[in-house]
Write an enzyme that holds these catalytic residues in place. Structure first.
Site, short mmCIF file in Angstrom:
data_model
loop_
_atom_site.label_atom_id
_atom_site.label_comp_id
_atom_site.label_asym_id
_atom_site.label_seq_id
_atom_site.Cartn_x
_atom_site.Cartn_y
_atom_site.Cartn_z
N ASP A 24 0.84 -1.07 -0.02
CA ASP A 24 -0.15 0.04 0.28
C ASP A 24 0.90 1.34 -0.07
O ASP A 24 1.97 1.34 0.58
CB ASP A 24 -0.85 -0.02 1.26
CG ASP A 24 -2.16 0.90 0.87
OD1 ASP A 24 -2.52 1.43 -0.10
OD2 ASP A 24 -2.62 1.20 2.24
N HIS A 41 2.11 3.64 -9.08
CA HIS A 41 1.88 2.36 -9.44
C HIS A 41 3.15 1.57 -10.41
O HIS A 41 3.72 0.37 -9.98
CB HIS A 41 0.79 1.97 -10.24
CG HIS A 41 -0.55 2.30 -9.45
ND1 HIS A 41 -0.54 2.03 -8.10
CD2 HIS A 41 -1.83 3.01 -9.77
CE1 HIS A 41 -1.83 2.54 -7.58
NE2 HIS A 41 -2.37 2.99 -8.63
N ARG A 75 -12.46 1.76 -7.92
CA ARG A 75 -11.54 2.92 -8.18
C ARG A 75 -11.98 3.57 -9.46
O ARG A 75 -12.59 2.98 -10.32
CB ARG A 75 -10.10 2.70 -8.30
CG ARG A 75 -9.63 2.36 -6.85
CD ARG A 75 -8.16 2.38 -6.70
NE ARG A 75 -7.84 2.08 -5.39
CZ ARG A 75 -6.47 2.02 -5.02
NH1 ARG A 75 -5.57 2.65 -5.74
NH2 ARG A 75 -6.29 1.74 -3.67
N LEU A 135 11.03 -20.11 -5.32
CA LEU A 135 9.99 -19.23 -4.57
C LEU A 135 8.53 -19.27 -5.53
O LEU A 135 8.70 -19.41 -6.67
CB LEU A 135 10.55 -17.65 -4.62
CG LEU A 135 9.56 -16.61 -4.09
CD1 LEU A 135 9.35 -16.63 -2.68
CD2 LEU A 135 9.68 -15.21 -4.49
C1 IPE Z 1 -5.50 -2.78 0.02
O1 IPE Z 1 -5.12 -1.36 -0.37
C2 IPE Z 1 -5.46 -3.42 -1.41
C3 IPE Z 1 -3.93 -3.58 -2.13
C4 IPE Z 1 -2.99 -3.30 -1.58
C5 IPE Z 1 -4.11 -4.21 -3.22
P1 IPE Z 1 -6.29 -0.36 -0.38
O2 IPE Z 1 -5.31 0.96 -0.51
O3 IPE Z 1 -7.02 -0.60 -1.40
O4 IPE Z 1 -6.83 -0.27 1.06
P2 IPE Z 1 -7.91 0.55 1.61
O5 IPE Z 1 -9.09 0.60 0.97
O6 IPE Z 1 -7.19 1.59 2.00
O7 IPE Z 1 -8.08 -0.43 3.02
C1 IPE Z 2 -1.57 0.26 -3.26
O1 IPE Z 2 -1.11 1.62 -3.39
C2 IPE Z 2 -1.91 -0.34 -4.64
C3 IPE Z 2 -3.31 -0.78 -4.87
C4 IPE Z 2 -4.32 -0.81 -4.02
C5 IPE Z 2 -3.39 -1.15 -6.27
P1 IPE Z 2 -2.65 2.58 -3.33
O2 IPE Z 2 -3.24 2.84 -4.90
O3 IPE Z 2 -3.83 2.26 -2.56
O4 IPE Z 2 -2.06 3.86 -2.73
P2 IPE Z 2 -2.68 4.74 -1.59
O5 IPE Z 2 -2.91 4.08 -0.66
O6 IPE Z 2 -3.63 5.73 -2.63
O7 IPE Z 2 -1.27 5.67 -1.23
MG MG Z 3 -4.15 2.29 -0.33
#
Ligand code: IPE
Ligand code: IPE
Ligand code: MG
Length: 251
Positions: A24, A41, A75, A135
Site C-alpha cells: 500500500d 503504481h 476506483r 520461490l
Molecule cells: C489494499 O489497499 C489492497 C491492495 C494493496 C491491493 P487499499 O489501498 O485498496 O486499501 P484500503 O481501501 O485503503 O483499506
Molecule cells: C496500493 O497503493 C496499490 C493498490 C491498491 C492497487 P494505493 O493505490 O492504494 O496507494 P494509496 O493508498 O492511495 O497511497
Molecule cells: Mg491504498
C-alpha cells in the site's frame, strides 16, 4: 543500518516460510512527488521486483502479494485500466527473469474479471513457470478474503449436494483446500506498508496466527533494508499458538 549489517542480524535458520504483503501507498508516494497516481503504481512494480529477489535470496518459500483487491474495482475507471495494463505489461517483461530465478507464479483471485489482454499474460506466466521449484510468488488479483470464503462455501455446498461429503464431516482442512490459496501454507509474517493498520479483506482465514508488521514506508520506497528489518522484527517474536511461553521454550 546497511543492508549487509541487517543481513548479519537475520537468523538464517529461522526464515519465515511464507511472507504475505499488502503493498500500500503507491498513490501517496506519487502525490508527494507531484506525479499522477499511475507513476506510483509503476514504481510499485520495481518494489515488487526487489521484494521477489530478496525473498528468493533469503530462501523464503512463498511470497504472496496483494496487488489488486475486489474493492479496488470501485476506483476510477481510468486508474483501474492503467493498473490492469501495467500488471499485464510487467508480468510479461519480468517473465524471463522469473524463469531464470526458478520462481513459480500462482494467481490468486477472481482472474476471470481481469481484462483479456492482462489476463492472457498472467495465465501465460503461471503456465510457463508451473515447473519452477524455487520461490512461489502468489499474485492476489481481483482478490478479497470474503470473495474467497464465499466461493469455498459454494464449492463445499455443491459437494454436499452431490453426496461427495457430508456436512458433519467438513473439517478445517476441507475449508483450507477449498480456498484460492489451497496447498499454500499459512503466512508466518504479514507486512503492510503505507501506514494503515488494517487488513482490507486480505487472507482473513489464513492469517489466523500470522505475525503482523505495519510500516509507514510507502510501497515504492520499500527496499531490501526495510524488508530485512521486518524479518528481524519477526524473529524477535515468540509464536505461542495458544500455549504458554514455558511450553514453547521446552519444545
Ligand atoms: C489494499 O489497499 C489492497 C491492495 C494493496 C491491493 P487499499 O489501498 O485498496 O486499501 P484500503 O481501501 O485503503 O483499506
Ligand atoms: C496500493 O497503493 C496499490 C493498490 C491498491 C492497487 P494505493 O493505490 O492504494 O496507494 P494509496 O493508498 O492511495 O497511497
Ligand atoms: Mg491504498
Amino acid at each position: 543500518m546497511s543492508l549487509d549489517a541487517l543481513l548479519e542480524n537475520i537468523d538464517k535458520s529461522r526464515i519465515p516460510r511464507h511472507v504475505a504483503i499488502i503493498m500500500d501507498g503507491n498513490g501517496r508516494w506519487a502525490n508527494l512527488k507531484g506525479q499522477p497516481r499511475s507513476a506510483g503504481h509503476a514504481e510499485g512494480v520495481t518494489a515488487v521486483h526487489r521484494a521477489t529477489e530478496f525473498s528468493s535470496d533469503l530462501g523464503i518459500e512463498y511470497l504472496t502479494l496483494y496487488a489488486f483487491s475486489t474493492e479496488n474495482w470501485n476506483r476510477p475507471q481510468e486508474e483501474v485500466d492503467t493498473l490492469m495494463e501495467l500488471i499485464g505489461w510487467a508480468i510479461e517483461r519480468e517473465l524471463p527473469e522469473l524463469l531464470a530465478n526458478n520462481v513459480r507464479i500462482r494467481l490468486i483471485g477472481d482472474i476471470a474479471r481481469i481484462p483479456e489482454s492482462a489476463r492472457m499474460r498472467l495465465l501465460n506466466a503461471e503456465k510457463a513457470t508451473a515447473h519452477c521449484t524455487g520461490l512461489t510468488l502468489g499474485m492476489c488479483l481481483s482478490y478479497s478474503a470474503r470473495w474467497e470464503i464465499t466461493e469455498a462455501a459454494r464449492r463445499l455446498a455443491r459437494k454436499a449436494l452431490d453426496g461427495e461429503i457430508s456436512p458433519e464431516d467438513i473439517s478445517e482442512a476441507d475449508i483450507d483446500a477449498s480456498l484460492a490459496t489451497a496447498g499454500i501454507p499459512d503466512p508466518d509474517l504479514l507486512i503492510r506498508t503505507g501506514g494503515e493498520e488494517r487488513i482490507s479483506n486480505f487472507l482473513l482465514w489464513q492469517i489466523a496466527y500470522s505475525e503482523l508488521y505495519f510500516t509507514p514506508i510507502l510501497w515504492p520506497d520499500f527496499g531490501k533494508e526495510a524488508y530485512a528489518e521486518a524479518i528481524i522484527d519477526f524473529q524477535r517474536r515468540e509464536r505461542r499458538f495458544g500455549k504458554t511461553s514455558a511450553q514453547i521454550q521446552n519444545q
